[in-house]
Design an enzyme around this catalytic site. Sequence first.
Site, short mmCIF file in Angstrom:
data_model
loop_
_atom_site.label_atom_id
_atom_site.label_comp_id
_atom_site.label_asym_id
_atom_site.label_seq_id
_atom_site.Cartn_x
_atom_site.Cartn_y
_atom_site.Cartn_z
CG ASP A 29 25.84 69.63 -10.55
OD1 ASP A 29 25.15 70.80 -10.59
OD2 ASP A 29 25.90 68.96 -11.33
CE LYS A 122 26.91 68.22 -14.70
NZ LYS A 122 25.88 68.92 -14.08
CG HIS A 124 27.03 69.14 -18.32
ND1 HIS A 124 26.22 69.49 -17.38
CD2 HIS A 124 26.71 69.33 -19.47
CE1 HIS A 124 25.10 69.81 -18.11
NE2 HIS A 124 25.39 69.56 -19.53
CB SER A 147 22.91 67.26 -15.61
OG SER A 147 23.49 68.21 -15.53
#
Length: 470
Positions: A29, A122, A124, A147
């Site tokens: 990320d 993650k 998302h 996030s």
Amino acid sequence: MVWVLLVAFTAMGQKSASKSPNIVLFFIDDLGYGDLSVTGALGYKTPNLDQLAAEGTRFTNFMAAQAVCSASRAALLTGCYPNRVGISGALGPESLVGLNPKEETIAELLKAKGYATGIFGKWHLGSKQEFLPLQQGFDEYYGVPYSHDMWPLHPWQKQAQYPPLYWIENNTSGKEIRNLDEVSELTPTITEKAVGFIKKNKNKPFFLYVPHPLPHVPLAASKRFKGKSEKGIFGDVLMELDWSVGEILKELKSQGLDQNTLVVFTSDNGPWLNYGDHAGSSGGFREGKGTSFEGGQREPTIMRWPGVIPAGRISNKLLSTIDILPTLAKLTGAKLPVEKIDGIEFVDLLKGDDTKTPRQEFLYYYRKNSLEAVRKDNWKLIFPHPGRSYEVSLPGKDGQPGPTSENHEFPKALYDLTRDPGERYNVLEQHPEIVAELEKIADRAREDLGDDLQKKEGKNRRSVGVVERK
């Protein structure tokens, strides 16, 4: 006797060659192009990733499909430009939309081929249960739904009013992440879960997706790495992420799976530059996260599969994360999605045939559905648009963001990326024939996918997933 042994060894070799490869996909990320020591990082080392590059191929012209979290992830998993599947921006914690369960993901394609599928990190792509990974082809999930700055400690909390952030296991919310000490558990916990998944599935093919939440802010490193780099907490975080990659590679080798595993390492978008010393480096490319310039979308990318992908090689061919799905489908014999995708398979190029040029064109969409630039080969045409710029103000420091212009007016411009990868010299007036050619590509894109800036809807966009407000 010799003939019998020869037949036996040949059969063994054929069996090994026909065995479905395991796939490990790292998706980091906010990692900038210049954030690995192999791409020029200073103040810390990433030895495991450097070794991965030495044993595989580094792709230097590899694009995220869009320079923002949710859109980029939707593109990776579906092989589509994110606006085709209705995803834009970064979805908030209370969002009622997510990746439509009707879309076919990499996990679903591989699961149909008998793969075990796991995601640790993650997600998302929608935090409502209808959109979580188990509803998108994954057997296991442990991670955070969005996030980790979308929490009560966000610097802009007065405007955002974010709810508490939780770990999620499969479909169930678990432990709350309340402070930076608990953020420091993200990388080691995800690593532990990923290693456990490999151990559990060592006797069958598997797809392991590891979308690490860091180095997205807020930054935190475990005690083992805190204070170890010369670049402060950002360097500490990168050293720990490199350790994580090393632990997962070590487990592959320990289980005898190393030779039959394709490892892919890349990032969702470039660095969030207004965070200053808590952000990475775009490696000299222009701008960063949230922009259609190269610093926002060109990502450090490494792929390794011993004996299949050439070692120590660099490929400068234009590719994108949307090309990963069709490539994995061809490698594994999986069926492609029923609906149209935008990715192009690059198996021959991956295996070392540098005469192949799978992708010549690329579209730079942003915001809800704005076509901000198009590219053919190494020519890039920027259309006039309002957008984010980090170059009009100084960055912040110590975890606090500096101001950013979100509506800076960018003029129409043409860049020759062969001599100007930093996109500094507008040669629009010198090459009208190139501009005309790129304009035709843009016209086709607007017909297909639309363009908010020109108020065009596009004929072939699909619906985002939506849940009813309770």
